[in-house]
Design a protein around this motif. Sequence first.
Motif, PDB file in Angstrom:
ATOM      1  N   ALA A 171      40.008  26.877  40.404  1.00 10.83           N
ATOM      2  CA  ALA A 171      39.635  26.665  41.804  1.00 10.83           C
ATOM      3  C   ALA A 171      38.920  27.913  42.336  1.00 10.83           C
ATOM      4  N   PRO A 172      37.908  27.744  43.182  1.00  9.90           N
ATOM      5  CA  PRO A 172      37.230  28.914  43.778  1.00  9.90           C
ATOM      6  C   PRO A 172      38.203  29.852  44.496  1.00  9.90           C
ATOM      7  N   SER A 173      39.256  29.305  45.090  1.00  5.87           N
ATOM      8  CA  SER A 173      40.215  30.162  45.805  1.00  5.87           C
ATOM      9  C   SER A 173      40.902  31.139  44.866  1.00  5.87           C
ATOM     10  N   TYR A 174      41.171  30.709  43.630  1.00  2.95           N
ATOM     11  CA  TYR A 174      41.789  31.612  42.655  1.00  2.95           C
ATOM     12  C   TYR A 174      40.820  32.733  42.295  1.00  2.95           C
ATOM     13  N   LEU A 175      39.549  32.389  42.052  1.00  2.00           N
ATOM     14  CA  LEU A 175      38.566  33.406  41.704  1.00  2.00           C
ATOM     15  C   LEU A 175      38.384  34.393  42.846  1.00  2.00           C
ATOM     16  N   GLY A 176      38.487  33.906  44.084  1.00  2.00           N
ATOM     17  CA  GLY A 176      38.366  34.796  45.233  1.00  2.00           C
ATOM     18  C   GLY A 176      39.467  35.830  45.273  1.00  2.00           C
ATOM     19  N   ARG A 177      40.631  35.473  44.783  1.00  2.00           N
ATOM     20  CA  ARG A 177      41.769  36.406  44.801  1.00  2.00           C
ATOM     21  C   ARG A 177      41.816  37.313  43.589  1.00  2.00           C
ATOM     22  N   TYR A 178      41.435  36.772  42.407  1.00  2.00           N
ATOM     23  CA  TYR A 178      41.681  37.517  41.165  1.00  2.00           C
ATOM     24  C   TYR A 178      40.422  37.850  40.375  1.00  2.00           C
ATOM     25  N   GLY A 179      39.282  37.368  40.796  1.00  2.00           N
ATOM     26  CA  GLY A 179      38.046  37.731  40.121  1.00  2.00           C
ATOM     27  C   GLY A 179      37.685  36.791  38.984  1.00  2.00           C
ATOM     28  N   MET A 180      36.456  36.958  38.454  1.00  2.00           N
ATOM     29  CA  MET A 180      35.895  36.087  37.425  1.00  2.00           C
ATOM     30  C   MET A 180      36.087  36.680  36.031  1.00  2.00           C
ATOM     31  N   PRO A 181      36.745  35.971  35.114  1.00  2.00           N
ATOM     32  CA  PRO A 181      36.819  36.436  33.727  1.00  2.00           C
ATOM     33  C   PRO A 181      35.423  36.391  33.090  1.00  2.00           C
ATOM     34  N   LYS A 182      35.066  37.426  32.360  1.00  2.00           N
ATOM     35  CA  LYS A 182      33.754  37.498  31.721  1.00  2.00           C
ATOM     36  C   LYS A 182      33.815  37.160  30.233  1.00  2.00           C
ATOM     37  N   HIS A 183      34.986  37.282  29.651  1.00  2.00           N
ATOM     38  CA  HIS A 183      35.163  37.078  28.207  1.00  2.00           C
ATOM     39  C   HIS A 183      36.516  36.400  28.008  1.00  2.00           C
ATOM     40  N   PRO A 184      36.662  35.574  26.931  1.00  2.00           N
ATOM     41  CA  PRO A 184      37.970  34.924  26.710  1.00  2.00           C
ATOM     42  C   PRO A 184      39.148  35.883  26.733  1.00  2.00           C
ATOM     43  N   HIS A 185      38.983  37.110  26.200  1.00  2.00           N
ATOM     44  CA  HIS A 185      40.110  38.050  26.180  1.00  2.00           C
ATOM     45  C   HIS A 185      40.538  38.465  27.594  1.00  2.00           C
ATOM     46  N   ASP A 186      39.625  38.340  28.574  1.00  2.00           N
ATOM     47  CA  ASP A 186      39.993  38.658  29.960  1.00  2.00           C
ATOM     48  C   ASP A 186      41.068  37.715  30.483  1.00  2.00           C
ATOM     49  N   LEU A 187      41.165  36.529  29.882  1.00  2.00           N
ATOM     50  CA  LEU A 187      42.157  35.545  30.334  1.00  2.00           C
ATOM     51  C   LEU A 187      43.587  36.037  30.130  1.00  2.00           C
TER      52      LEU A 187
END
Length: 309
Positions: A171-187
């Motif tokens: 959800a966009p709301s989650y990305l707004g709080r925690y940012g965008m993962p750039k690579h699978p390992h960021d997950l």
Amino acid sequence: MRQDMLDGLVTFVIVAEEKSFSAAAVRLGVSPSAVSQSISKLEGRMRLALFNRTTRSVSLTEAGLRYLERVVPAVHDLTAAAQELGESVDRPAGLLRINVARAGYMIALQPILRDFLDAYPEIELEVRIEGSLIDIVGQGFDAGIRFGDLVQRDMVAVKIGPAISAHIIVAPSYLGRYGMPKHPHDLLNHNCIGFRHSSSGQVERWEFEKDGEKIELAVNGRLILNDSAALTQAALDGIGIAYMINGYIDRFLDDGRLVRILSDWSPALAGLTLYYADRRRVPAKLRALIDFLRQRRQVEPPQTAGALT
């Protein structure tokens, strides 16, 4: 009742109707001697002569006449039953029972249900949505729908539904709080929603692939679910990131309530397969569903996003 008690009844009725062994043989498509032998065996079991025979004519005895009056209705009923059964095999009609995973229902069956039932008004469709694999033959199902890599090798398998690939949905709301993962390992530093398979009991590992590099992650998260609808809602609620497949929640991506991330790392997955046991003769009702699903697979454009595990 003796196993051979009904042998020769049809031959008896036809000889009585034709008043001729040779004419009965032509009608039955056998030799006159075969007809004579069948009647002789019947008379032997009855311990009565059913026909008076001369070189010129064949007629019923008194016992044969009484016997004919009793057996003709039964023979006609048996013949009619066989004809009706044959017609039902060749005509799409009757109860069609399908066992399907939720993903298979939502992606393949649900979109075509109304059109299929409208096209075949004599078919009654029963669908059981079930996560675990079962013995479809033992439990009386005509067919099942699962992902192709789960179908037993002794089954007849037909590919249906759109091409399937992995989707990382959030959800966009989650990305707004925690940012965008750039690579699978960021997950590994994000709250990922786990999915526990009912059949194996294992929490699903997330697979990624790009330019020949393959990654498999056991992600972290505070929520684990075993239902696809609940998984979708949790992602919509902004609880975390979900690993899903295309074909189910396109509307949520279209209206912006969910977005897809790491799309360049999404591998192709085994597509949906309809499977059944007997390859010798497929009932018309099942053949109608198979043809309907395959036709829709060919004419509808691939769906671009969605979720179900």
